[in-house]
Scaffold this active site. Structure first.
Site, PDB file in Angstrom:
ATOM      1  N   HIS A   1     112.582  19.859  10.447  1.00  0.00           N
ATOM      2  CA  HIS A   1     113.558  21.129  10.414  1.00  0.00           C
ATOM      3  C   HIS A   1     114.872  20.760  11.126  1.00  0.00           C
ATOM      4  O   HIS A   1     115.908  20.950  10.690  1.00  0.00           O
ATOM      5  CB  HIS A   1     113.000  22.517  10.797  1.00  0.00           C
ATOM      6  CG  HIS A   1     111.818  22.912  10.099  1.00  0.00           C
ATOM      7  ND1 HIS A   1     110.480  23.181  10.717  1.00  0.00           N
ATOM      8  CD2 HIS A   1     111.377  23.016   8.735  1.00  0.00           C
ATOM      9  CE1 HIS A   1     109.477  23.484  10.001  1.00  0.00           C
ATOM     10  NE2 HIS A   1     109.978  23.290   8.599  1.00  0.00           N
TER      11      HIS A   1
ATOM     12  N   LYS B   1     100.877  40.084   7.198  1.00  0.00           N
ATOM     13  CA  LYS B   1     100.141  38.903   7.245  1.00  0.00           C
ATOM     14  C   LYS B   1     100.798  38.258   8.448  1.00  0.00           C
ATOM     15  O   LYS B   1     101.916  37.851   8.408  1.00  0.00           O
ATOM     16  CB  LYS B   1     100.291  38.023   6.310  1.00  0.00           C
ATOM     17  CG  LYS B   1      99.204  37.149   5.884  1.00  0.00           C
ATOM     18  CD  LYS B   1      99.160  36.332   4.549  1.00  0.00           C
ATOM     19  CE  LYS B   1     100.351  35.312   4.455  1.00  0.00           C
ATOM     20  NZ  LYS B   1     100.461  34.550   3.099  1.00  0.00           N
TER      21      LYS B   1
ATOM     22  N   ARG C   1     110.825  16.690   0.834  1.00  0.00           N
ATOM     23  CA  ARG C   1     110.193  15.548   1.390  1.00  0.00           C
ATOM     24  C   ARG C   1     109.297  14.809   0.479  1.00  0.00           C
ATOM     25  O   ARG C   1     109.443  13.509   0.579  1.00  0.00           O
ATOM     26  CB  ARG C   1     108.915  16.123   2.332  1.00  0.00           C
ATOM     27  CG  ARG C   1     109.491  16.481   3.815  1.00  0.00           C
ATOM     28  CD  ARG C   1     108.483  17.558   4.436  1.00  0.00           C
ATOM     29  NE  ARG C   1     108.034  18.728   3.407  1.00  0.00           N
ATOM     30  CZ  ARG C   1     107.209  19.717   3.768  1.00  0.00           C
ATOM     31  NH1 ARG C   1     106.630  19.627   4.852  1.00  0.00           N
ATOM     32  NH2 ARG C   1     107.044  20.632   3.248  1.00  0.00           N
TER      33      ARG C   1
ATOM     34  N   SER D   1     104.656  21.841   8.878  1.00  0.00           N
ATOM     35  CA  SER D   1     104.088  22.929   9.804  1.00  0.00           C
ATOM     36  C   SER D   1     102.583  23.123   9.717  1.00  0.00           C
ATOM     37  O   SER D   1     101.735  23.206  10.727  1.00  0.00           O
ATOM     38  CB  SER D   1     104.711  24.144   9.466  1.00  0.00           C
ATOM     39  OG  SER D   1     106.173  24.154   9.949  1.00  0.00           O
TER      40      SER D   1
HETATM   41  P1  ADP Z   1     108.090  27.459   3.845  1.00  0.00           P
HETATM   42  O1  ADP Z   1     107.081  28.472   4.227  1.00  0.00           O
HETATM   43  O2  ADP Z   1     108.996  28.332   3.138  1.00  0.00           O
HETATM   44  O3  ADP Z   1     107.443  26.501   2.829  1.00  0.00           O
HETATM   45  P2  ADP Z   1     108.656  25.879   5.883  1.00  0.00           P
HETATM   46  O4  ADP Z   1     108.871  26.377   7.112  1.00  0.00           O
HETATM   47  O5  ADP Z   1     107.113  25.120   5.779  1.00  0.00           O
HETATM   48  O6  ADP Z   1     108.867  27.047   4.795  1.00  0.00           O
HETATM   49  O7  ADP Z   1     109.834  24.989   5.695  1.00  0.00           O
HETATM   50  C1  ADP Z   1     111.164  25.361   5.472  1.00  0.00           C
HETATM   51  C2  ADP Z   1     112.267  24.242   4.963  1.00  0.00           C
HETATM   52  O8  ADP Z   1     111.904  23.085   5.556  1.00  0.00           O
HETATM   53  C3  ADP Z   1     111.587  23.819   3.499  1.00  0.00           C
HETATM   54  O9  ADP Z   1     112.715  23.574   2.770  1.00  0.00           O
HETATM   55  C4  ADP Z   1     110.941  22.520   3.784  1.00  0.00           C
HETATM   56  O10 ADP Z   1     110.887  21.922   2.624  1.00  0.00           O
HETATM   57  C5  ADP Z   1     111.705  21.915   4.667  1.00  0.00           C
HETATM   58  N1  ADP Z   1     110.782  21.227   5.464  1.00  0.00           N
HETATM   59  C6  ADP Z   1     109.792  21.316   6.087  1.00  0.00           C
HETATM   60  N2  ADP Z   1     109.177  20.108   6.928  1.00  0.00           N
HETATM   61  C7  ADP Z   1     110.212  19.290   6.739  1.00  0.00           C
HETATM   62  C8  ADP Z   1     110.361  17.751   7.067  1.00  0.00           C
HETATM   63  N3  ADP Z   1     109.291  17.287   7.706  1.00  0.00           N
HETATM   64  N4  ADP Z   1     111.572  17.495   6.871  1.00  0.00           N
HETATM   65  C9  ADP Z   1     112.569  17.842   6.014  1.00  0.00           C
HETATM   66  N5  ADP Z   1     112.165  19.179   5.748  1.00  0.00           N
HETATM   67  C10 ADP Z   1     111.324  19.933   5.918  1.00  0.00           C
END
Ligand code: ADP
Length: 154
Positions: free
Chosen positions: A18, A42, A91, A129
């Protein structure tokens, strides 16, 4: 008013993947709002307040990056903060399929919104995450996957 983007997600927790996307997007927008989406029915793994505090600390020095929380439709939140751009990271091909549907739906909900995708750096593509939470749940050390400002033990 300039170009305002939101970077929406759950950030539960925020990872170096992120962080990398936001840092690379800073030169592209006048303002980036890291928007933590939540669902009051939730609760997440980490409390919302903690996720917010961590992200604030990470971008403390970046004057154009701010943090907000929102519940409900991302398109509605964009209207509220005058953002025309939704920033998302890609990704994998699976991300693409998921993001394509969300991006196209958001466009149908509000024609003014453009979703901007950035490809992850190869070294960040396996980081999610969800997997970071699994590592923590099983007692592993996940510190290498999160920015140094995040102390997962606290
Ligand atoms: P969500 O709950 O909407 O999936 P996330 O918090 O998991 O949100 O992710 C937010 C954004 O960051 C999404 O666009 C996701 O694709 C991107 N993202 C998550 N992990 C990575 C990573 N390792 N590298 C690049 N982008 C990422």
């Amino acid at each position: 008013m300039g170009k305002i983007a939101i970077f929406p997600g759950s950030f539960d927790p925020f990872t170096i993947g992120h962080e990398s996307i936001i840092k690379r997007a800073i030169p592209l927008f006048d303002k980036i709002i890291v928007a933590i989406g939540y669902n009051s029915a939730k609760s997440g793994y980490f409390p919302l307040e903690k996720r917010e505090k961590w992200i604030r600390a990470i971008f403390e020095e970046e004057s154009t990056v701010s943090v907000a929380t929102y519940e409900g439709l991302t398109a509605e939140f964009c209207k509220k903060v005058n953002a025309k751009y939704i920033l998302r990271g890609l990704r994998t091909a699976a991300d693409f399929e998921y993001e394509r549907a969300i991006g196209q739906m958001n466009k149908m909900l509000d024609q003014n919104i453009e979703t901007i995708f950035m490809l992850t750096k190869p070294e960040h593509s396996p980081i999610s995450s969800t997997i970071v939470r699994e590592v923590i749940r099983h007692g592993g050390d996940a510190s290498q996957f999160v920015p140094k400002q995040i102390d997962l033990s606290k």
